[in-house]
Enzyme design. Structure first.
Site, PDB file in Angstrom:
ATOM      1  N   ASP A  11     -13.223   7.211  -5.416  1.00 22.75           N
ATOM      2  CA  ASP A  11     -11.949   7.783  -4.994  1.00 22.75           C
ATOM      3  C   ASP A  11     -10.984   6.661  -4.627  1.00 22.75           C
ATOM      4  O   ASP A  11     -11.408   5.525  -4.363  1.00 22.75           O
ATOM      5  CB  ASP A  11     -12.200   8.694  -3.785  1.00 22.75           C
ATOM      6  CG  ASP A  11     -10.913   9.213  -3.186  1.00 22.75           C
ATOM      7  OD1 ASP A  11     -10.149   9.877  -3.913  1.00 22.75           O
ATOM      8  OD2 ASP A  11     -10.678   8.953  -1.988  1.00 22.75           O
ATOM      9  N   ASP A  13      -7.251   7.088  -2.645  1.00 22.75           N
ATOM     10  CA  ASP A  13      -6.545   7.189  -1.372  1.00 22.75           C
ATOM     11  C   ASP A  13      -7.505   7.598  -0.252  1.00 22.75           C
ATOM     12  O   ASP A  13      -8.168   8.623  -0.329  1.00 22.75           O
ATOM     13  CB  ASP A  13      -5.410   8.205  -1.478  1.00 22.75           C
ATOM     14  CG  ASP A  13      -4.327   7.997  -0.428  1.00 22.75           C
ATOM     15  OD1 ASP A  13      -4.527   7.163   0.474  1.00 22.75           O
ATOM     16  OD2 ASP A  13      -3.284   8.665  -0.511  1.00 22.75           O
TER      17      ASP A  13
END
Length: 259
Positions: A11, A13
């Site tokens: 991932d 953010d």
């Protein structure tokens, strides 16, 4: 803590950076993966940006050298999913540049009016009633209904603004069938990411900061998970979940990468 994996799905953010803010441990984590020649792919629900734009942001703003080939967006995953259906050629798109490019790259004809073979919808900050109307008519006439991701809100400097899920809900309210959702926490984006890296499920691990998207995506795809407490999820909340992440760390600096 360490366990050997051939590839990492990561991932962005909250895991590698926090908005415009750098997370130094995220940069060091990627540097160690690169030094170890370990495969990795950034997997993001953001369908508005092209892989080139995501790679440029990582390279220039976060000092993490990245190529577009190391990025997999929900828009790309949606295009890969539609490409599996021989009868889908005309796609009515409600979205932005990232989704548009992904669909064009797969050879789809993009249309703005019904009829269409599929309606593909993601975050569209220029959404209009007419776009929703045309999507509604196309789905009523038999078009497949596919959505990039269900995120209802996005954190910004202005607050928690509407996300793709809010736009999807606009259209979903007007039609009977629910959309096929591609992005995290669903497994379809994970399946596409594994295919892109040419990895089996037991060879990969999903790394993220959000139990409800990143970790659930790994769980739904039967992939091991690593939850890092640098972003959204908190230990007290995750401890109440019936299904726990395979691993967790306070910082990605705490994770050792093995050959």
């Amino acid at each position: 803590m360490a366990t050997q994996y051939d590839g990492y799905l990561i991932d962005l953010d909250g895991t590698i950076y926090q908005g415009t803010k750098k997370i130094p441990s995220g940069r060091r984590f990627i540097s160690r993966l690169a030094a170890n020649d370990t495969k990795y792919l950034f997997v993001t629900n953001n369908s508005t940006k092209t892989p080139e734009a995501v790679a440029e942001n990582l390279t220039n703003n976060h000092q993490i050298p990245t190529t577009p080939e190391q990025v997999y967006t929900s828009g790309m995953a949606l295009a890969d999913y539609l490409a599996k259906f021989d009868h889908i050629h005309r796609v009515l798109m409600i979205g932005e540049e990232g989704l548009e490019q992904a669909l064009l790259d797969k050879g789809f004809e993009l249309v703005t009016e019904a009829p269409a073979d599929a309606v593909a919808i993601g975050l569209d900050r220029s959404v209009t009633y007419e776009k929703i109307l045309q999507g509604t008519l196309a789905i009523q006439q038999g078009a497949m209904f596919v959505a990039t991701n269900p995120d209802t809100n996005l954190p910004t400097e202005r607050g928690m603004v509407p996300g793709a899920g809010s736009v999807v809900a606009f259209l979903a309210t007007a039609v009977r069938p629910a959309p096929v959702v591609i992005g995290k926490p669903e497994h379809i984006i994970m399946d596409g990411a594994l295919e892109k890296l040419q990895l089996k499920r037991d060879e990969a691990i999903m790394v993220g900061d959000n139990y409800n998207t990143d970790i659930k995506a790994g769980l739904s795809a039967d992939i091991d998970t690593l939850l890092v407490y640098s972003g959204v999820s908190k230990k007290a909340d995750v401890s109440q979940q019936a299904k726990q992440p395979t691993h967790w760390v306070d910082s990605l600096d705490d994770w050792t990468i093995e050959k």
